[in-house]
Design a protein around this motif. Structure first.
Motif, PDB file in Angstrom:
ATOM      1  N   CYS A  83      -5.458   0.159  -7.504  1.00 28.53           N
ATOM      2  CA  CYS A  83      -6.459  -0.224  -6.505  1.00 28.53           C
ATOM      3  C   CYS A  83      -6.489   0.877  -5.450  1.00 28.53           C
ATOM      4  CB  CYS A  83      -6.098  -1.562  -5.876  1.00 28.53           C
ATOM      5  SG  CYS A  83      -7.261  -2.096  -4.590  1.00 28.53           S
ATOM      6  N   GLU A 140      -8.170   2.610  -2.067  1.00 29.15           N
ATOM      7  CA  GLU A 140      -8.980   2.405  -0.865  1.00 29.15           C
ATOM      8  C   GLU A 140      -9.203   3.757  -0.201  1.00 29.15           C
ATOM      9  OE1 GLU A 140      -8.559  -0.882   2.378  1.00 29.15           O
ATOM     10  OE2 GLU A 140      -7.576   0.923   3.154  1.00 29.15           O
ATOM     11  N   SER A 141     -10.462   4.156  -0.130  1.00 29.16           N
ATOM     12  CA  SER A 141     -10.825   5.448   0.444  1.00 29.16           C
ATOM     13  C   SER A 141     -11.570   5.229   1.755  1.00 29.16           C
ATOM     14  CB  SER A 141     -11.701   6.233  -0.538  1.00 29.16           C
ATOM     15  OG  SER A 141     -12.325   7.328   0.100  1.00 29.16           O
ATOM     16  N   GLN A 142     -11.037   5.767   2.843  1.00 28.70           N
ATOM     17  CA  GLN A 142     -11.696   5.616   4.141  1.00 28.70           C
ATOM     18  C   GLN A 142     -13.081   6.261   4.137  1.00 28.70           C
ATOM     19  OE1 GLN A 142     -10.736   3.823   6.822  1.00 28.70           O
ATOM     20  NE2 GLN A 142      -9.074   3.088   5.513  1.00 28.70           N
ATOM     21  N   TRP A 179       0.848  -1.191   0.000  1.00 25.37           N
ATOM     22  CA  TRP A 179       0.000   0.000   0.000  1.00 25.37           C
ATOM     23  C   TRP A 179       0.884   1.242   0.000  1.00 25.37           C
ATOM     24  CZ3 TRP A 179      -4.926  -0.044  -1.133  1.00 25.37           C
ATOM     25  CH2 TRP A 179      -5.718  -1.151  -0.828  1.00 25.37           C
ATOM     26  N   ARG A 182     -14.788  -6.426   2.768  1.00 24.40           N
ATOM     27  CA  ARG A 182     -13.372  -6.218   2.471  1.00 24.40           C
ATOM     28  C   ARG A 182     -13.182  -5.368   1.218  1.00 24.40           C
ATOM     29  NH1 ARG A 182     -11.706 -11.377   2.445  1.00 24.40           N
ATOM     30  NH2 ARG A 182     -11.488 -11.602   0.199  1.00 24.40           N
ATOM     31  N   ARG A 183     -14.168  -5.408   0.319  1.00 28.63           N
ATOM     32  CA  ARG A 183     -14.059  -4.652  -0.931  1.00 28.63           C
ATOM     33  C   ARG A 183     -14.755  -3.300  -0.873  1.00 28.63           C
ATOM     34  NH1 ARG A 183     -15.163  -9.717  -5.121  1.00 28.63           N
ATOM     35  NH2 ARG A 183     -13.200 -10.813  -4.685  1.00 28.63           N
ATOM     36  N   ARG A 201     -13.226   0.276  -2.018  1.00 31.93           N
ATOM     37  CA  ARG A 201     -12.100  -0.014  -2.906  1.00 31.93           C
ATOM     38  C   ARG A 201     -12.551   0.048  -4.356  1.00 31.93           C
ATOM     39  NH1 ARG A 201      -8.383  -4.831  -0.173  1.00 31.93           N
ATOM     40  NH2 ARG A 201      -7.989  -3.747   1.798  1.00 31.93           N
ATOM     41  N   ILE A 249     -15.397   3.903   2.352  1.00 33.62           N
ATOM     42  CA  ILE A 249     -15.680   2.710   3.153  1.00 33.62           C
ATOM     43  C   ILE A 249     -16.841   2.987   4.094  1.00 33.62           C
ATOM     44  CG2 ILE A 249     -14.812   1.251   5.029  1.00 33.62           C
ATOM     45  CD1 ILE A 249     -12.078   1.320   3.721  1.00 33.62           C
TER      46      ILE A 249
END
Length: 213
Positions: A82, A84-86, A61, A172-173, A176, A89
């Motif tokens: 890929c 990942e945005s908090q 990451w 988990r996804r 993302r 989420i």
């Protein structure tokens, strides 16, 4: 693409498209286009994220900006990012929680109704359509279809349970996104910002439609 180039001329522009919009044939046409390079940034279906998951797990990451981290996977002259945005989420998890609560509540109501077999199937079909992808998180157990026609109108009971294994994968996804681009040398944080412009344009259209009503 040809229509836009005919109307506005060929220029060094970046095509930003949501997942499901461009086909593989269109992307290949962009890569093979002569003249100024045709650059693109597209979202990819979450199913592709699953296919590349094993390769992405090997990548570290990287912090793109506050609350956003990325994994980079160069492949065949393209760059998969890929993201990942908090913030995403939290938003997606809240939305899924509401949808599941509504789905489970609706199934419990169906259990309390005295529906025959065929009527129950119709109601479950409508619930499946309304639930969309979340339907895959539920296991429905139905009795065997009655052999006699008269029995089809008799009350039919069913049971259901939440597939927690599938829910864990879905969680988990959440937040993302898998972006795909031939802008291989561009800062991934900038790519994410460019992609977010799609949501801003979409919201602008919604606001415009609301003003016209």
């Amino acid at each position: 693409m040809q229509k836009i180039e005919t109307q506005y001329g060929r220029a060094r522009r970046v095509w930003v498209m949501d997942r499901g919009i461009p086909t593989e044939e269109v992307l290949e046409e962009m890569r093979q286009a002569g003249g100024p390079p045709v650059q693109y940034l597209v979202g990819t279906p979450k199913g592709r994220l699953g296919k590349l998951e094993a390769e992405l797990l090997k990548q570290p990451w990287q912090q793109a900006r506050e609350g956003v981290r990325v994994k980079l996977l160069p492949q065949d002259g393209e760059l998969y990012v890929c993201v990942e945005s908090q913030a995403r989420i939290g938003k997606e998890r809240s939305m899924r929680r509401r949808r599941l609560r509504r789905l489970i509540g609706g199934l419990k109501e169906l259990q309390e109704q005295r529906l025959g077999y065929e009527s129950l199937l119709l109601k479950l079909g409508a619930a499946k359509k309304a639930a969309g992808r979340d339907w895959a998180l539920i296991d429905i157990t139905l009795p065997q279809r009655p052999a006699k026609k008269a029995a089809l109108r008799e009350r039919c009971d069913f049971s259901f349970q939440l597939r927690r294994d599938k829910l864990r994968i879905a969680r988990r996804r959440e937040g993302r996104y898998l972006l795909r681009s031939n802008l291989t040398g561009t800062d991934p944080g900038k790519l994410w910002t460019m992609y977010l412009q799609l949501t801003q344009v979409e919201q602008a259209f919604k606001d415009l439609k609301g003003d016209l009503r």
